[in-house]
Design a protein around this motif. Structure first.
Motif, mmCIF file in Angstrom:
data_model
loop_
_atom_site.group_PDB
_atom_site.id
_atom_site.type_symbol
_atom_site.label_atom_id
_atom_site.label_comp_id
_atom_site.label_asym_id
_atom_site.label_seq_id
_atom_site.Cartn_x
_atom_site.Cartn_y
_atom_site.Cartn_z
ATOM 1 N N GLY A 234 6.706 -3.457 -4.988
ATOM 2 C CA GLY A 234 7.057 -2.097 -5.373
ATOM 3 C C GLY A 234 8.176 -1.484 -4.568
ATOM 4 N N VAL A 235 8.984 -2.313 -3.897
ATOM 5 C CA VAL A 235 10.112 -1.827 -3.103
ATOM 6 C C VAL A 235 11.211 -1.329 -4.033
ATOM 7 C CG1 VAL A 235 11.908 -2.530 -1.458
ATOM 8 C CG2 VAL A 235 9.543 -3.342 -1.184
ATOM 9 N N ALA A 236 11.799 -0.191 -3.686
ATOM 10 C CA ALA A 236 12.781 0.447 -4.559
ATOM 11 C C ALA A 236 14.158 -0.196 -4.482
ATOM 12 C CB ALA A 236 12.883 1.935 -4.233
ATOM 13 N N GLU A 237 14.566 -0.637 -3.274
ATOM 14 C CA GLU A 237 15.925 -1.138 -3.094
ATOM 15 C C GLU A 237 15.950 -2.141 -1.948
ATOM 16 O OE1 GLU A 237 20.479 0.532 -2.173
ATOM 17 O OE2 GLU A 237 18.847 1.932 -2.643
ATOM 18 N N VAL A 238 16.802 -3.163 -2.091
ATOM 19 C CA VAL A 238 17.009 -4.148 -1.034
ATOM 20 C C VAL A 238 18.484 -4.148 -0.660
ATOM 21 C CG1 VAL A 238 16.774 -6.548 -0.308
ATOM 22 C CG2 VAL A 238 15.151 -5.581 -1.958
ATOM 23 N N VAL A 239 18.770 -3.976 0.628
ATOM 24 C CA VAL A 239 20.141 -3.983 1.152
ATOM 25 C C VAL A 239 20.297 -5.217 2.029
ATOM 26 C CG1 VAL A 239 21.830 -2.779 2.599
ATOM 27 C CG2 VAL A 239 20.257 -1.471 1.133
ATOM 28 N N PHE A 240 21.331 -6.009 1.775
ATOM 29 C CA PHE A 240 21.622 -7.186 2.585
ATOM 30 C C PHE A 240 22.866 -6.903 3.424
ATOM 31 C CE2 PHE A 240 19.521 -8.835 -1.264
ATOM 32 C CZ PHE A 240 18.462 -9.524 -0.688
ATOM 33 N N LEU A 241 22.728 -6.997 4.742
ATOM 34 C CA LEU A 241 23.860 -6.741 5.628
ATOM 35 C C LEU A 241 24.753 -7.960 5.796
ATOM 36 C CD1 LEU A 241 22.179 -4.578 8.426
ATOM 37 C CD2 LEU A 241 23.341 -3.824 6.329
ATOM 38 N N GLY A 242 24.195 -9.168 5.644
ATOM 39 C CA GLY A 242 25.005 -10.373 5.613
ATOM 40 C C GLY A 242 25.456 -10.919 6.959
ATOM 41 N N ARG B 272 0.831 -1.211 0.000
ATOM 42 C CA ARG B 272 0.000 0.000 0.000
ATOM 43 C C ARG B 272 0.863 1.258 0.000
ATOM 44 N NH1 ARG B 272 -4.787 2.198 4.143
ATOM 45 N NH2 ARG B 272 -4.768 4.292 3.238
ATOM 46 N N LEU B 273 1.869 1.310 0.865
ATOM 47 C CA LEU B 273 2.730 2.493 0.918
ATOM 48 C C LEU B 273 3.385 2.749 -0.435
ATOM 49 C CD1 LEU B 273 4.453 1.920 4.377
ATOM 50 C CD2 LEU B 273 2.974 3.854 3.799
ATOM 51 N N ALA B 274 3.916 1.703 -1.050
ATOM 52 C CA ALA B 274 4.577 1.869 -2.345
ATOM 53 C C ALA B 274 3.604 2.379 -3.401
ATOM 54 C CB ALA B 274 5.205 0.552 -2.782
ATOM 55 N N ARG C 256 8.729 5.841 -1.191
ATOM 56 C CA ARG C 256 9.913 5.095 -1.635
ATOM 57 C C ARG C 256 10.366 4.200 -0.489
ATOM 58 N NH1 ARG C 256 15.330 4.359 -2.008
ATOM 59 N NH2 ARG C 256 16.165 4.064 -4.118
ATOM 60 N N ILE C 257 10.425 2.905 -0.743
ATOM 61 C CA ILE C 257 10.676 1.937 0.318
ATOM 62 C C ILE C 257 11.992 1.220 0.092
ATOM 63 C CG2 ILE C 257 9.832 -0.141 1.470
ATOM 64 C CD1 ILE C 257 7.008 0.789 0.731
ATOM 65 N N THR C 258 12.767 1.124 1.150
ATOM 66 C CA THR C 258 14.019 0.374 1.164
ATOM 67 C C THR C 258 13.896 -0.771 2.162
ATOM 68 O OG1 THR C 258 15.289 2.378 0.697
ATOM 69 C CG2 THR C 258 16.514 0.491 1.571
ATOM 70 N N TYR C 259 14.309 -1.955 1.747
ATOM 71 C CA TYR C 259 14.438 -3.087 2.650
ATOM 72 C C TYR C 259 15.875 -3.163 3.146
ATOM 73 C CZ TYR C 259 10.089 -5.745 1.577
ATOM 74 O OH TYR C 259 8.795 -6.187 1.453
ATOM 75 N N VAL C 260 16.056 -3.434 4.424
ATOM 76 C CA VAL C 260 17.359 -3.796 4.970
ATOM 77 C C VAL C 260 17.196 -5.151 5.653
ATOM 78 C CG1 VAL C 260 19.213 -3.196 6.559
ATOM 79 C CG2 VAL C 260 18.022 -1.391 5.299
#
Length: 275
Positions: A88-96, A42-44, A49-53
């Protein structure tokens, strides 16, 4: 019971406010979809603009003890990217960080503060840092608790304090104040988000994590509890389907939100991935 398309037509209840940017901090690949998927969709769709971490490498999220951890991680990362695209997420960041060993230590806090300063979200969605004795035990996976505690510590004080992790300043990352944090409500719910058509989008995104259903004869049936929970939340909120949150206002200029606690707790048979 599947999503009833006839119940999700028409307008949906407004959010407490609009957000230009949001960040989801999750312990494992697939946690974001299980915990927040419909709200993310819904937000997207409404322009956030949504970022996943994603904090861990997901290497314990499998049933085959002989599968190399590196291969499982690569699979889970790709599944997470696919689920994020679907919402609709803009970017995904993986910390590992290593799956199953996450702690809310300085290393994790600094890594999260770095991403908050880099992406400057107004809203952060994160795990509950408290063990629930009401909801199924999967909601309180140790990695979830650690990620939730580290996320809150990264929001306050780390991301906003110029003296916290001073090396971030040398990276050009200025302090940033997050306006709000939304946590899964569990027994502390005070905010329902009407998710309407995005309830279906959530279940579709969960099913993008195919490795987590490798032994299943019917993955859709396995996640029927997800729809049941959204329906129960919707009944408490006065709509068809909803997700439930504890809203924490962290910015001084953020407006207070509705304090509408449910009369009953939504019951379910699970919560997110095992790892």
């Amino acid at each position: 019971m599947p999503i009833d398309q006839r119940r999700i037509e028409g307008p949906i209840f407004p959010l407490p406010r609009q957000f230009s940017s949001a960040m989801v901090i999750a312990a494992h690949p697939d946690d974001a979809e299980f915990s927040f998927g419909a709200t993310v969709g819904r937000l997207a769709a409404e322009g956030t603009r949504i970022t996943y971490v994603v904090c861990t490498d997901g290497s314990q999220g499998g049933e085959d003890p002989d599968e190399p951890a590196e291969r499982l991680t690569a699979t889970r990362y790709e599944e997470q990217r696919a689920a994020a695209r679907h919402l609709g997420v803009a970017e995904v960041v993986f910390l590992g960080f290593r799956d199953g060993s996450l702690t809310a230590d300085t290393a994790l806090r600094k890594a999260l503060a770095r991403e908050i300063r880099r992406h400057t979200p107004e809203l952060v969605l994160a795990h509950q840092p408290l063990r629930s004795l009401v909801f199924p035990i999967g909601a309180s996976h140790p990695d979830h608790l650690a990620a939730g505690e580290a996320a809150l510590a990264a929001v306050y004080p780390d991301a906003r304090n110029p003296r916290a992790h001073p090396e971030l300043l040398s990276e050009g990352l200025r302090p940033h104040v997050v306006d709000e944090v939304w946590l899964p409500g569990h027994e502390h719910t005070d905010l329902f988000v009407d998710v309407g058509e995005y309830a279906l989008r959530k279940t579709e995104a969960i099913l993008c994590h195919r490795s987590q259903f490798a032994a299943s004869a019917d993955p859709s049936a396995d996640i029927a509890w997800v729809t049941d929970r959204m329906r129960a939340n919707g009944a408490a909120a006065g709509c068809a389907y909803a997700e439930a949150f504890k809203r924490v206002v962290t910015g001084s200029h953020a407006a207070p939100g509705p304090q509408t606690a449910p009369a009953v707790h939504a019951e379910a048979a699970g919560e997110g991935s095992r790892s």
